[in-house]
Scaffold this active site. Structure first.
Site, mmCIF file in Angstrom:
data_model
loop_
_atom_site.group_PDB
_atom_site.id
_atom_site.type_symbol
_atom_site.label_atom_id
_atom_site.label_comp_id
_atom_site.label_asym_id
_atom_site.label_seq_id
_atom_site.Cartn_x
_atom_site.Cartn_y
_atom_site.Cartn_z
ATOM 1 N N GLY A 152 0.837 -1.199 0.000
ATOM 2 C CA GLY A 152 0.000 0.000 0.000
ATOM 3 C C GLY A 152 0.868 1.244 0.000
ATOM 4 N NE ARG A 153 -2.222 4.854 3.137
ATOM 5 C CZ ARG A 153 -3.488 4.509 3.390
ATOM 6 N NH1 ARG A 153 -4.456 5.010 2.655
ATOM 7 N NH2 ARG A 153 -3.787 3.698 4.359
ATOM 8 C CB ILE A 154 3.960 2.289 4.432
ATOM 9 C CG1 ILE A 154 3.173 3.390 5.163
ATOM 10 C CG2 ILE A 154 5.356 2.163 5.034
ATOM 11 C CD1 ILE A 154 2.839 3.072 6.626
ATOM 12 N NE ARG A 174 -6.984 -6.867 1.648
ATOM 13 C CZ ARG A 174 -7.691 -5.984 2.345
ATOM 14 N NH1 ARG A 174 -8.570 -6.403 3.214
ATOM 15 N NH2 ARG A 174 -7.520 -4.691 2.160
ATOM 16 N NE ARG A 231 -1.200 -1.166 14.649
ATOM 17 C CZ ARG A 231 -0.659 0.002 14.284
ATOM 18 N NH1 ARG A 231 0.634 0.071 14.021
ATOM 19 N NH2 ARG A 231 -1.412 1.081 14.175
ATOM 20 C CG ASP A 255 8.985 0.288 14.906
ATOM 21 O OD1 ASP A 255 9.718 0.718 15.837
ATOM 22 O OD2 ASP A 255 8.042 0.949 14.435
ATOM 23 C CD GLU A 260 3.974 -2.251 19.910
ATOM 24 O OE1 GLU A 260 3.555 -1.083 20.074
ATOM 25 O OE2 GLU A 260 4.210 -2.730 18.804
ATOM 26 C CG HIS A 278 4.852 1.230 17.571
ATOM 27 N ND1 HIS A 278 3.707 0.524 17.812
ATOM 28 C CD2 HIS A 278 4.648 1.870 16.391
ATOM 29 C CE1 HIS A 278 2.843 0.722 16.839
ATOM 30 N NE2 HIS A 278 3.394 1.548 15.951
HETATM 31 P P1 NAP Z 1 -2.428 0.634 3.107
HETATM 32 O O1 NAP Z 1 -2.081 1.679 2.104
HETATM 33 O O2 NAP Z 1 -3.836 0.363 3.438
HETATM 34 O O3 NAP Z 1 -1.728 -0.745 2.612
HETATM 35 C C1 NAP Z 1 -1.960 -1.978 3.225
HETATM 36 C C2 NAP Z 1 -1.415 -3.108 2.351
HETATM 37 O O4 NAP Z 1 -1.594 -4.329 3.090
HETATM 38 C C3 NAP Z 1 -2.144 -3.264 1.020
HETATM 39 O O5 NAP Z 1 -1.221 -3.589 0.017
HETATM 40 C C4 NAP Z 1 -3.079 -4.453 1.281
HETATM 41 O O6 NAP Z 1 -3.339 -5.211 0.132
HETATM 42 C C5 NAP Z 1 -2.220 -5.280 2.215
HETATM 43 N N1 NAP Z 1 -3.032 -6.238 2.968
HETATM 44 C C6 NAP Z 1 -4.140 -5.994 3.715
HETATM 45 N N2 NAP Z 1 -4.620 -7.137 4.213
HETATM 46 C C7 NAP Z 1 -3.805 -8.135 3.786
HETATM 47 C C8 NAP Z 1 -3.786 -9.536 3.947
HETATM 48 N N3 NAP Z 1 -4.720 -10.160 4.683
HETATM 49 N N4 NAP Z 1 -2.791 -10.244 3.337
HETATM 50 C C9 NAP Z 1 -1.861 -9.614 2.595
HETATM 51 N N5 NAP Z 1 -1.824 -8.282 2.394
HETATM 52 C C10 NAP Z 1 -2.786 -7.553 2.986
HETATM 53 O O7 NAP Z 1 -1.720 0.921 4.504
HETATM 54 P P2 NAP Z 1 -0.368 1.739 4.796
HETATM 55 O O8 NAP Z 1 -0.675 3.191 4.896
HETATM 56 O O9 NAP Z 1 0.691 1.285 3.857
HETATM 57 O O10 NAP Z 1 -0.073 1.234 6.294
HETATM 58 C C11 NAP Z 1 0.098 -0.143 6.551
HETATM 59 C C12 NAP Z 1 0.151 -0.424 8.039
HETATM 60 O O11 NAP Z 1 1.411 -0.036 8.575
HETATM 61 C C13 NAP Z 1 -0.835 0.344 8.917
HETATM 62 O O12 NAP Z 1 -2.132 -0.202 8.879
HETATM 63 C C14 NAP Z 1 -0.202 0.221 10.292
HETATM 64 O O13 NAP Z 1 -0.662 -0.933 10.954
HETATM 65 C C15 NAP Z 1 1.305 0.049 9.976
HETATM 66 N N6 NAP Z 1 2.074 1.214 10.444
HETATM 67 C C16 NAP Z 1 3.046 1.047 11.385
HETATM 68 C C17 NAP Z 1 3.782 2.141 11.828
HETATM 69 C C18 NAP Z 1 4.891 2.011 12.829
HETATM 70 O O14 NAP Z 1 5.089 2.929 13.602
HETATM 71 N N7 NAP Z 1 5.639 0.927 12.819
HETATM 72 C C19 NAP Z 1 3.484 3.416 11.343
HETATM 73 C C20 NAP Z 1 2.499 3.554 10.381
HETATM 74 C C21 NAP Z 1 1.797 2.449 9.933
HETATM 75 P P3 NAP Z 1 -4.630 -4.923 -0.810
HETATM 76 O O15 NAP Z 1 -4.333 -3.574 -1.433
HETATM 77 O O16 NAP Z 1 -4.602 -6.027 -1.811
HETATM 78 O O17 NAP Z 1 -5.812 -4.891 0.081
#
Ligand code: NAP
Length: 315
Positions: A152-154, A174, A231, A255, A260, A278
């Site tokens: 996704g975005r990250i 997915r 997560r 991280d 946590e 984190h």
């Molecule tokens: P996003 O744009 O919604 O991207 C999520 C990605 O995960 C998409 O490619 C999605 O695939 C995939 N996904 C979802 N469910 C899945 C599954 N069951 N199996 C395989 N792939 C799956 O989210 P984002 O903005 O990149 O952020 C992602 C996550 O990073 C956040 O939700 C958060 O939990 C975590 N995060 C952590 C920190 C930290 O401090 N460490 C900071 C920010 C975020 P599809 O497009 O095919 O649905």
């Protein structure tokens, strides 16, 4: 017009608390600290402000009959019961995009740290062990294979950075993303089998719980590194500890953790892991941008303006 009343459910930074206090009547964590005051205020509370780690469950939503909006300062909102919120017509907002750079930077930093042994070498110098000889040789990162669990975005921001390191990039998600120039593999296990670095960057929650299990770690193999910036719930932590201890995988950069801020002793004792607290989005610049967006969502809602960033389920 009286100022709307809101409940703060996390320890939020001063640069978010200040505009909240200036614009709303703020009940700061009284649901935890002062049940009697909370019982009195609950019928008037129209908004919740929380962080990415906040728990806003159906029971809390039920206790707030006037609730209209839950604003999360974070992109992940797996602690919010979105179905319960939607059933009550409560909108949920989050802060996507503004943290992509920082989380992607940290993912690359963890990859370099664990492959090159940077924290270990820092300790080697500090402990005065260098004069007794050089450290064991590490692993090269440039030119190796990156597998992204989530694109996704990250995930895409991580891929962009990895390209500068000459890495080949594959992913699982997915569904396949035909617009992206990277190879799609349908499962985490198949991806792990073809990766030197498996980087987890999906949302948390029920659908991704323990997506990275013992079988995926076996597929990653003794030369493979696991990086988790998503997560803690996405990785089977016990299976990971066993794989690290047995040398089933080469190492991990983590991280996020299952429970946590408590990290199991068995994980902290291992030398082939790099652990951070984190801190994916934890820079002053990014936390301010997240705070601004979290506030903007609340302000827009109460001004009856379009919301800057509702979660996908509430669009
Ligand atoms: P996003 O744009 O919604 O991207 C999520 C990605 O995960 C998409 O490619 C999605 O695939 C995939 N996904 C979802 N469910 C899945 C599954 N069951 N199996 C395989 N792939 C799956 O989210 P984002 O903005 O990149 O952020 C992602 C996550 O990073 C956040 O939700 C958060 O939990 C975590 N995060 C952590 C920190 C930290 O401090 N460490 C900071 C920010 C975020 P599809 O497009 O095919 O649905």
């Amino acid at each position: 017009m009286p100022r709307p009343e809101i409940l703060v459910v996390a320890k939020l930074p001063p640069f978010l608390m200040q505009p909240l206090i200036e614009n709303f009547v703020v009940h700061d964590r009284i649901h935890e600290s002062d049940p009697a005051a909370f019982a009195k205020a609950a019928p008037r509370i129209r908004g919740i402000a929380g962080s990415g780690e906040s728990k806003v469950d159906a029971a809390l939503i039920d206790r707030l009959p006037a609730l209209e909006i839950i604003s999360v300062m974070g992109v992940g909102y797996d602690g919010v019961d979105v179905a319960a919120a939607k059933a009550r017509n409560v909108v949920v907002t989050h802060t996507p995009n503004v943290l992509n750079d920082d989380v992607a930077d940290l993912a690359l930093a963890l990859m370099l740290c664990v492959a090159r042994g940077i924290p270990q070498s820092d300790r080697y110098v500090r402990d005065g062990r260098w004069p007794s000889g050089p450290m064991p040789l590490a692993r090269k990162m440039s030119g190796s294979r990156l597998g992204l669990v989530g694109i996704g975005r990250i995930g895409q921001a991580i891929a962009q950075r990895a390209l500068a390191f000459g890495m080949s990039i594959a992913y699982t998600a997915r569904s396949a993303k035909p617009d992206l120039p990277y190879r799609y593999l349908p499962t985490a296990r198949e991806l792990a089998a073809e990766s030197d670095f498996l980087v987890v960057i999906t949302p948390g929650g029920a659908t991704t719980r323990k997506l990275i299990d013992a079988e995926v770690l076996r597929a990653l193999g003794p030369q493979g590194f696991l990086i988790n910036v998503a997560r803690g719930s996405v990785v089977d932590e016990q299976a990971l500890i066993e794989a690290l201890a047995a040398g089933t995988i080469a190492g991990a950069g983590l991280d996020v953790f299952e429970n946590e801020p408590n990290v199991p002793d068995a994980l902290r004792a291992l030398t082939n892991v790099v652990l951070t607290s984190h801190i994916g989005s934890a820079t002053g610049q990014t936390r301010r941008a997240m705070a601004d967006l979290a506030f903007a969502n609340l302000a827009a809602h109460f001004a009856r303006k379009p919301l800057p960033s509702p979660v996908p389920e509430c669009r």
